[in-house]
Design a protein around this motif. Structure first.
Motif, PDB file in Angstrom:
ATOM      1  N   GLY A  57      -5.427 -21.152  -3.245  1.00 41.57           N
ATOM      2  CA  GLY A  57      -6.876 -21.253  -3.399  1.00 41.57           C
ATOM      3  C   GLY A  57      -7.352 -20.791  -4.758  1.00 41.57           C
ATOM      4  O   GLY A  57      -8.530 -20.462  -4.945  1.00 41.57           O
ATOM      5  N   LYS A  58      -6.441 -20.797  -5.751  1.00 39.07           N
ATOM      6  CA  LYS A  58      -6.774 -20.311  -7.091  1.00 39.07           C
ATOM      7  C   LYS A  58      -6.162 -21.248  -8.123  1.00 39.07           C
ATOM      8  O   LYS A  58      -5.178 -21.932  -7.864  1.00 39.07           O
ATOM      9  N   GLY A  59      -6.762 -21.252  -9.328  1.00 39.58           N
ATOM     10  CA  GLY A  59      -6.224 -22.048 -10.416  1.00 39.58           C
ATOM     11  C   GLY A  59      -4.928 -21.469 -10.940  1.00 39.58           C
ATOM     12  O   GLY A  59      -4.541 -20.339 -10.623  1.00 39.58           O
ATOM     13  N   LEU A  60      -4.228 -22.247 -11.768  1.00 41.16           N
ATOM     14  CA  LEU A  60      -2.922 -21.813 -12.254  1.00 41.16           C
ATOM     15  C   LEU A  60      -3.016 -20.616 -13.194  1.00 41.16           C
ATOM     16  O   LEU A  60      -2.151 -19.737 -13.179  1.00 41.16           O
ATOM     17  N   THR A  61      -4.054 -20.566 -14.019  1.00 37.88           N
ATOM     18  CA  THR A  61      -4.167 -19.426 -14.927  1.00 37.88           C
ATOM     19  C   THR A  61      -4.439 -18.137 -14.154  1.00 37.88           C
ATOM     20  O   THR A  61      -3.905 -17.076 -14.497  1.00 37.88           O
ATOM     21  N   THR A  62      -5.256 -18.228 -13.101  1.00 41.08           N
ATOM     22  CA  THR A  62      -5.504 -17.045 -12.271  1.00 41.08           C
ATOM     23  C   THR A  62      -4.216 -16.593 -11.596  1.00 41.08           C
ATOM     24  O   THR A  62      -3.935 -15.388 -11.509  1.00 41.08           O
ATOM     25  N   ASN A  63      -3.429 -17.547 -11.106  1.00 42.36           N
ATOM     26  CA  ASN A  63      -2.147 -17.199 -10.491  1.00 42.36           C
ATOM     27  C   ASN A  63      -1.205 -16.542 -11.496  1.00 42.36           C
ATOM     28  O   ASN A  63      -0.493 -15.584 -11.169  1.00 42.36           O
ATOM     29  N   MET A  64      -1.176 -17.048 -12.711  1.00 44.53           N
ATOM     30  CA  MET A  64      -0.312 -16.452 -13.732  1.00 44.53           C
ATOM     31  C   MET A  64      -0.757 -15.026 -14.062  1.00 44.53           C
ATOM     32  O   MET A  64       0.072 -14.144 -14.288  1.00 44.53           O
ATOM     33  N   ARG A  65      -2.059 -14.819 -14.073  1.00 49.38           N
ATOM     34  CA  ARG A  65      -2.571 -13.476 -14.337  1.00 49.38           C
ATOM     35  C   ARG A  65      -2.123 -12.501 -13.254  1.00 49.38           C
ATOM     36  O   ARG A  65      -1.773 -11.353 -13.545  1.00 49.38           O
ATOM     37  N   SER A 186       2.149 -33.229 -19.945  1.00 51.60           N
ATOM     38  CA  SER A 186       1.110 -32.462 -20.650  1.00 51.60           C
ATOM     39  C   SER A 186       0.655 -31.286 -19.799  1.00 51.60           C
ATOM     40  O   SER A 186       0.056 -31.492 -18.732  1.00 51.60           O
ATOM     41  N   PRO A 187       0.895 -30.051 -20.244  1.00 50.20           N
ATOM     42  CA  PRO A 187       0.473 -28.889 -19.439  1.00 50.20           C
ATOM     43  C   PRO A 187      -1.017 -28.873 -19.124  1.00 50.20           C
ATOM     44  O   PRO A 187      -1.414 -28.470 -18.031  1.00 50.20           O
ATOM     45  N   TYR A 188      -1.860 -29.339 -20.055  1.00 46.10           N
ATOM     46  CA  TYR A 188      -3.299 -29.284 -19.787  1.00 46.10           C
ATOM     47  C   TYR A 188      -3.680 -30.167 -18.604  1.00 46.10           C
ATOM     48  O   TYR A 188      -4.617 -29.855 -17.854  1.00 46.10           O
ATOM     49  N   LEU A 189      -2.950 -31.272 -18.411  1.00 39.73           N
ATOM     50  CA  LEU A 189      -3.238 -32.132 -17.264  1.00 39.73           C
ATOM     51  C   LEU A 189      -2.804 -31.480 -15.956  1.00 39.73           C
ATOM     52  O   LEU A 189      -3.444 -31.649 -14.925  1.00 39.73           O
ATOM     53  N   LEU A 190      -1.695 -30.722 -16.001  1.00 39.01           N
ATOM     54  CA  LEU A 190      -1.254 -30.008 -14.801  1.00 39.01           C
ATOM     55  C   LEU A 190      -2.287 -28.976 -14.374  1.00 39.01           C
ATOM     56  O   LEU A 190      -2.614 -28.849 -13.191  1.00 39.01           O
ATOM     57  N   PHE A 191      -2.826 -28.236 -15.330  1.00 38.63           N
ATOM     58  CA  PHE A 191      -3.797 -27.193 -15.010  1.00 38.63           C
ATOM     59  C   PHE A 191      -5.126 -27.789 -14.558  1.00 38.63           C
ATOM     60  O   PHE A 191      -5.761 -27.286 -13.630  1.00 38.63           O
ATOM     61  N   SER A 192      -5.555 -28.873 -15.198  1.00 37.95           N
ATOM     62  CA  SER A 192      -6.813 -29.493 -14.790  1.00 37.95           C
ATOM     63  C   SER A 192      -6.679 -30.164 -13.424  1.00 37.95           C
ATOM     64  O   SER A 192      -7.621 -30.167 -12.626  1.00 37.95           O
ATOM     65  N   GLN A 193      -5.488 -30.717 -13.126  1.00 35.53           N
ATOM     66  CA  GLN A 193      -5.280 -31.333 -11.814  1.00 35.53           C
ATOM     67  C   GLN A 193      -5.318 -30.282 -10.717  1.00 35.53           C
ATOM     68  O   GLN A 193      -5.857 -30.518  -9.633  1.00 35.53           O
ATOM     69  N   ALA A 194      -4.735 -29.106 -10.987  1.00 35.11           N
ATOM     70  CA  ALA A 194      -4.775 -28.027  -9.998  1.00 35.11           C
ATOM     71  C   ALA A 194      -6.211 -27.615  -9.700  1.00 35.11           C
ATOM     72  O   ALA A 194      -6.590 -27.394  -8.544  1.00 35.11           O
ATOM     73  N   THR A 195      -7.023 -27.526 -10.736  1.00 33.27           N
ATOM     74  CA  THR A 195      -8.432 -27.177 -10.545  1.00 33.27           C
ATOM     75  C   THR A 195      -9.159 -28.249  -9.745  1.00 33.27           C
ATOM     76  O   THR A 195      -9.986 -27.953  -8.881  1.00 33.27           O
ATOM     77  N   GLN A 196      -8.835 -29.515 -10.026  1.00 30.90           N
ATOM     78  CA  GLN A 196      -9.459 -30.611  -9.290  1.00 30.90           C
ATOM     79  C   GLN A 196      -9.093 -30.567  -7.815  1.00 30.90           C
ATOM     80  O   GLN A 196      -9.924 -30.836  -6.941  1.00 30.90           O
ATOM     81  N   GLN A 197      -7.845 -30.201  -7.511  1.00 33.80           N
ATOM     82  CA  GLN A 197      -7.425 -30.088  -6.116  1.00 33.80           C
ATOM     83  C   GLN A 197      -8.257 -29.042  -5.381  1.00 33.80           C
ATOM     84  O   GLN A 197      -8.628 -29.227  -4.215  1.00 33.80           O
ATOM     85  N   LEU A 198      -8.559 -27.935  -6.058  1.00 33.91           N
ATOM     86  CA  LEU A 198      -9.374 -26.891  -5.430  1.00 33.91           C
ATOM     87  C   LEU A 198     -10.785 -27.384  -5.145  1.00 33.91           C
ATOM     88  O   LEU A 198     -11.395 -27.019  -4.144  1.00 33.91           O
ATOM     89  N   GLU A 199     -11.312 -28.208  -6.038  1.00 31.84           N
ATOM     90  CA  GLU A 199     -12.665 -28.725  -5.837  1.00 31.84           C
ATOM     91  C   GLU A 199     -12.713 -29.730  -4.695  1.00 31.84           C
ATOM     92  O   GLU A 199     -13.713 -29.821  -3.975  1.00 31.84           O
ATOM     93  N   GLU A 200     -11.628 -30.500  -4.540  1.00 28.05           N
ATOM     94  CA  GLU A 200     -11.605 -31.526  -3.495  1.00 28.05           C
ATOM     95  C   GLU A 200     -11.349 -30.939  -2.113  1.00 28.05           C
ATOM     96  O   GLU A 200     -11.816 -31.459  -1.111  1.00 28.05           O
TER      97      GLU A 200
END
Length: 409
Positions: A57-65, A186-200
């Motif tokens: 339920g969190k984005g990838l950057t939050t998980n990495m933190r 592209s890492p930026y697409l992986l991170f943006s896709q993860a965020t999109q999954q949370l929104e959906e």
């Protein structure tokens, strides 16, 4: 013709188009195999990124933190800031050059206007609606497939070079290989896709032990798998036909690729005197589609440094970070144009920077998918992990080979 076309365009931004065109012009069909053999790993990375986001339920950057030492987290954020700002600069330059081809004006002025337009659209229009309009500009990418068909390129040649790796042991070849990796995985697409999954998918974590929760979760995973398989196939197919078209035109006739005008010559067999305009539309459409995930993933990374439970405060931080990243990238792009840096070279090096700095993020992402503290008992399947490790090892090997060959030259 819906999300698939939009995803194909955002995956193949002007940096990607330039990298693929250069690969075909300089190495012929020898790099087609990257578009095919990278497909399983691309799918695996996207599925792992989506899985982590949905399960936590969190984005990838939050998980990495939360699951890595601060030093590794800060390195990941620094990587995003450097690579994404450089990519944004390259894409804004591409918009400036494209607008100049269409309307014959000042490239720096058009680049600055393109940056401003992108910022306004990102802040005022939801991305699905935004993409549903802009995706039609990217139909020009089909012109590359038309070139391959019109020139009667041998299907045996395409199949052979797509399935059998052809490696040239030169520093330039491995630099190009990193550029292709940077524009495919592209890492930026992986991170943006993860965020999109949370929104959906908005599931109540308090009911995660219920059968209904798991049913919805599995339904989401099935949908993600299907969409990812289709989108990635379309994206890689676009890269393949761009390389093939450049090989069949520029490489076959011994022509080099030194500037944007040369890149437009790839489309002349089908666009004739309008080749430059067709390429310009492709640049504008793909750049405007790629800039939101580029800036958005960097903004989320920066905002995650200052974590807050206040949703409104966090949203304001993300907005300010997005504005900062876009303005910094746009300013850098205008400055590079004024310094007379060749736009095609800038686009190419944007892809190289992305590929050269992707390995640490890929490594951290795969490890994150195995951490019980992040995904519990539902870790990613071993096949997905193996495919991701294979791509990570290949990217690292390419970087090492480039370093060694440059020292030997």
């Amino acid at each position: 013709m819906g999300p698939g076309l939009a995803s194909t365009a955002s995956d193949n931004d002007p940096s990607g188009i330039a990298a693929y065109s250069l690969a075909g012009a300089q190495f012929g069909y020898d790099m087609l195999w990257l578009c095919v053999l990278s497909y399983p790993s691309m799918v695996a990375f996207q599925l792992i990124a989506s899985r982590i986001a949905v399960l936590t339920g969190k984005g990838l950057t939050t998980n990495m933190r939360e699951h890595y030492a601060r030093i590794y987290f800060y390195l990941a954020v620094a990587r995003f800031l450097i690579a994404n700002v450089f990519n944004i600069a390259a894409d804004t330059v591409a918009m400036g050059v494209a607008a100049s081809l269409l309307w014959h004006g000042s490239v720096p002025v058009f680049a600055a206007l393109g940056t401003a337009v992108s910022i306004v659209l990102q802040l005022t229009v939801r991305y699905p609606r935004y993409a549903s309009l802009l995706k039609w500009l990217t139909l020009s990418l089909f012109a590359y497939a038309a070139v391959v068909i019109v020139l009667h390129v041998s299907w045996q040649t395409l199949v052979w070079n797509s399935l059998v790796p052809h490696v040239r042991w030169t520093d330039h070849y491995f630099s190009m290989l990193l550029a292709i990796i940077g524009t495919t995985i592209s890492p930026y697409l992986l991170f943006s896709q993860a965020t999109q999954q949370l929104e959906e998918l908005r599931l109540d974590k308090q009911h995660e032990r219920t059968a209904e929760y798991h049913r919805l979760l599995e339904q989401q995973f099935r949908k993600t798998r299907k969409d990812t398989l289709i989108r990635t196939a379309l994206s890689n197919s676009a890269g393949l036909v761009i390389i093939a078209a450049a090989a069949a035109t520029l490489y076959a006739h011994g022509h080099g690729l030194e500037n944007i005008e040369d890149a437009a010559r790839v489309l002349e067999p089908v666009a004739r005197g309008y080749a430059a305009q067709v390429l310009a539309l492709a640049f504008i459409g793909t750049a405007l589609l790629a800039l939101p995930p580029l800036a958005g993933s960097a903004a989320h990374s920066i905002a995650s440094v200052l974590r807050s439970d206040d949703k409104q405060l966090e949203n304001r931080r993300i907005t300010r970070a997005l504005l900062f990243v876009m303005m910094l990238g746009g300013t850098l792009g205008v400055a590079l144009i004024c310094a007379h840096v060749e736009p095609l070279r800038l686009l190419y090096w944007g892809a190289v920077v992305n590929g050269s700095t992707a390995t640490p993020v890929m490594f951290m992402l795969v490890l994150l998918s195995t951490k019980r503290s992040a995904v519990g008992d539902l870790s990613a399947h071993w096949v997905l992990r193996c495919l991701c490790w294979l791509a990570t090892a290949a990217a690292m090997a390419a970087l090492v080979c480039l370093f060694v060959l440059e020292r030997m030259r």
